[in-house]
Design a protein around this motif. Structure first.
Motif, PDB file in Angstrom:
ATOM      1  N   VAL A 184      68.247 -40.741  -2.865  1.00 43.53           N
ATOM      2  CA  VAL A 184      68.195 -42.115  -2.363  1.00 43.53           C
ATOM      3  C   VAL A 184      69.229 -42.954  -3.101  1.00 43.53           C
ATOM      4  O   VAL A 184      69.306 -42.901  -4.334  1.00 43.53           O
ATOM      5  N   GLU A 185      70.007 -43.719  -2.360  1.00 42.02           N
ATOM      6  CA  GLU A 185      70.929 -44.681  -2.954  1.00 42.02           C
ATOM      7  C   GLU A 185      70.389 -46.078  -2.705  1.00 42.02           C
ATOM      8  O   GLU A 185      70.078 -46.446  -1.568  1.00 42.02           O
ATOM      9  N   ARG A 186      70.282 -46.850  -3.773  1.00 49.75           N
ATOM     10  CA  ARG A 186      69.824 -48.243  -3.686  1.00 49.75           C
ATOM     11  C   ARG A 186      70.776 -49.106  -4.500  1.00 49.75           C
ATOM     12  O   ARG A 186      70.775 -49.068  -5.731  1.00 49.75           O
ATOM     13  N   VAL A 190      71.379 -44.339  -7.920  1.00 55.31           N
ATOM     14  CA  VAL A 190      71.020 -43.154  -7.145  1.00 55.31           C
ATOM     15  C   VAL A 190      69.800 -42.508  -7.786  1.00 55.31           C
ATOM     16  O   VAL A 190      69.710 -42.404  -9.010  1.00 55.31           O
ATOM     17  N   PHE A 191      68.845 -42.072  -6.948  1.00 59.41           N
ATOM     18  CA  PHE A 191      67.609 -41.477  -7.432  1.00 59.41           C
ATOM     19  C   PHE A 191      67.374 -40.121  -6.770  1.00 59.41           C
ATOM     20  O   PHE A 191      67.663 -39.941  -5.583  1.00 59.41           O
ATOM     21  N   ILE A 192      66.845 -39.184  -7.550  1.00 58.91           N
ATOM     22  CA  ILE A 192      66.246 -37.984  -6.994  1.00 58.91           C
ATOM     23  C   ILE A 192      64.756 -38.293  -6.961  1.00 58.91           C
ATOM     24  O   ILE A 192      64.087 -38.270  -7.998  1.00 58.91           O
ATOM     25  N   PRO A 193      64.196 -38.631  -5.802  1.00 62.42           N
ATOM     26  CA  PRO A 193      62.871 -39.267  -5.768  1.00 62.42           C
ATOM     27  C   PRO A 193      61.705 -38.310  -6.033  1.00 62.42           C
ATOM     28  O   PRO A 193      61.748 -37.137  -5.668  1.00 62.42           O
ATOM     29  N   THR A 194      60.669 -38.834  -6.651  1.00 62.89           N
ATOM     30  CA  THR A 194      59.394 -38.144  -6.779  1.00 62.89           C
ATOM     31  C   THR A 194      58.481 -38.609  -5.643  1.00 62.89           C
ATOM     32  O   THR A 194      58.847 -39.491  -4.856  1.00 62.89           O
ATOM     33  N   GLY A 195      57.289 -38.055  -5.579  1.00 64.94           N
ATOM     34  CA  GLY A 195      56.360 -38.440  -4.516  1.00 64.94           C
ATOM     35  C   GLY A 195      55.935 -39.891  -4.568  1.00 64.94           C
ATOM     36  O   GLY A 195      55.593 -40.482  -3.540  1.00 64.94           O
ATOM     37  N   ASP A 196      55.966 -40.502  -5.757  1.00 64.90           N
ATOM     38  CA  ASP A 196      55.539 -41.899  -5.898  1.00 64.90           C
ATOM     39  C   ASP A 196      56.670 -42.898  -5.639  1.00 64.90           C
ATOM     40  O   ASP A 196      56.430 -44.108  -5.644  1.00 64.90           O
TER      41      ASP A 196
END
Length: 454
Positions: A184-186, A190-196
């Motif tokens: 995800v880019e915000r 940049v994030f490698i997202p977790t479930g939360d």
């Protein structure tokens, strides 16, 4: 590795820069002294002024100790000659950029006859990327893994998207299609997202899905999944030719607007299935007359970045529903371009650099096997997706994902086994021969074992 890059244009500079960042010993060759001096100020390489298609210059550059020579000048013939001489003078491997569409059918013959490791064609690769985007017009960018069995798509989240303001685990709990958010880019982050992780409006998201399921996925999250039937292309260069040829067997009506009369005549002769218009693609009246208001997609492929960007914005102002794809060569204003109302931007030089990096990393695999199958930069070139073949020697082989101690910012996105695509869970096992897509925002992965914490 000791690597020589011949020809420091836009592509050559990008390749040299990325190879230098990966700690290879890089020597660059160019006939332009100013280009060499400017490059030496920017990146950590050795520079040699001269013609890379002559033995003297290659010897001065250390060709006898060269593991890989990459010829990226603007001339296919010079690139071929440079690689041929390099092999005769002791280079381990050679890569040539061959761009001419007339050579496309003979690439394998050229490669085998001259002993090239492989030939790379930025324009053909860019055209292939555009064709994939046209297939999934809701996506901003599209790539494929697992021999075409896995799609990696990025898209922009808006208020109409029903995963907006939901956590990843809640958003995907109701989606029946196999899919995994991998990046995800915000803003600038940049994030490698977790479930939360909570998805927000304006986020750019990259998702892995099995082939042919992307339209159903987009429908389930609330996006239209339009079909592209009418295309307008501005600029009749090499990318347009490759793209037009790939559209030949699809149910698509395409118009190419080309300013140069001789080029337009050649296009009309060689592409009888395409409507070729001789005219200025910046002429508002011409674009409207040729059907801009009713076109489904608008591709700006001229050699001038500013022209491509402005034309894409104009197309959106006339036809807000149109899909715009813009070719950009320079990246100095990439962050600004990201804020504009342009659906997809294609950078041919990044595509070329990724192909070459794949080869280099495969040659430097710690297991001595060619594990790296593909490398793609996604999310504005900030995230890397790498496809590995699991080798018998890998520490990850025959283990479940929950047994693996993964490094931070590493995500296993998909496993392809025979004809089956697995969106992995903790209980899934990595078997030798599997194709695995790994996504990372921080690491430089040479081997599958590099995903493991030491």
């Amino acid at each position: 590795m000791n690597i020589i890059v011949v020809g420091i244009g836009k592509v050559g500079y990008t390749v040299a820069e990325q190879l230098s960042q990966e700690m290879h010993d890089v020597t660059i060759i160019d006939t332009d002294e100013d280009v060499i001096n400017d490059t030496l100020q920017d990146i950590d390489v050795i520079g040699v002024i001269g013609d890379g298609a002559t033995s003297k210059t290659l010897i001065d550059a250390g060709i006898d100790e060269c593991d890989l020579l990459i010829a990226l000048t603007g001339s296919d013939e010079l690139n071929i000659l440079s690689c041929l001489l390099a092999k005769q003078l002791g280079a381990g491997n050679t890569i040539a950029r061959i761009r001419n569409p007339e050579y496309s059918n003979d690439l394998n013959l050229i490669k085998d006859s001259l002993g090239l490791t492989f030939a790379v064609n930025p324009e053909r690769e860019a055209a292939a990327e555009m064709q994939r985007i046209l297939k999934f017009p809701t996506a901003r960018n599209v790539d494929i893994f697992g021999q075409g069995k896995v799609d990696l798509l990025s898209f922009h989240v808006n208020r109409k998207c029903n995963i907006c303001d939901k956590s990843v685990k809640d958003a995907f709990a109701k989606i029946k299609t196999k899919a995994l958010i991998c990046a995800v880019e915000r803003g600038d982050d940049v994030f490698i997202p977790t479930g939360d992780f909570v998805i927000k409006e304006h986020d750019t998201i990259a998702v892995l899905t099995p082939e042919k399921t992307a339209p159903d996925f987009f429908k389930q999250i609330g996006f239209r999944t339009p079909h592209v039937k009418e295309i307008m292309i501005i600029g009749g260069g090499k990318i347009a030719v490759y793209l037009a040829k790939s559209l030949k067997h699809l149910n698509v009506s395409a118009t190419i607007v080309e300013k140069d009369l001789d080029t337009a005549l050649n296009l009309s002769y060689n592409l009888p299935h395409i409507n070729v218009v001789h005219g200025d693609g910046t002429n508002r009246s011409l674009l409207l007359e040729e059907g801009l208001k009713t076109a489904d997609a608008f591709l700006c492929l001229t050699g001038i970045d500013e022209e491509n960007i402005v034309l894409s914005l104009f197309a959106k102002s006339v036809n807000p529903e149109i899909k715009t794809i813009t070719k950009v060569n320079h990246t100095l204003f990439r962050e600004v371009i990201k804020t504009l109302d342009i659906d997809s931007v294609v950078y041919p030089k990044f595509t070329t650099a990724s192909i070459i990096l794949r080869h280099v990393r495969a040659k430097t695999s710690r297991n001595g096997e060619s594990e790296v199958q593909k490398i793609t930069r996604i999310i504005n070139n900030k995230v890397e997706a790498v496809e590995f073949t699991v080798s018998k020697k890998s520490e990850a082989a025959n283990k479940t994902l929950q047994e693996l101690n993964l490094r931070p910012n590493i995500l296993l996105g998909s496993i392809t086994r025979d004809n089956e695509v697995i969106i992995p869970r903790g209980s899934d096992i990595l078997l030798p021969g599997d194709s695995v897509v790994v996504v990372t925002s921080t690491e430089r992965l040479l081997s599958l074992d590099d995903i493991l914490e030491r």
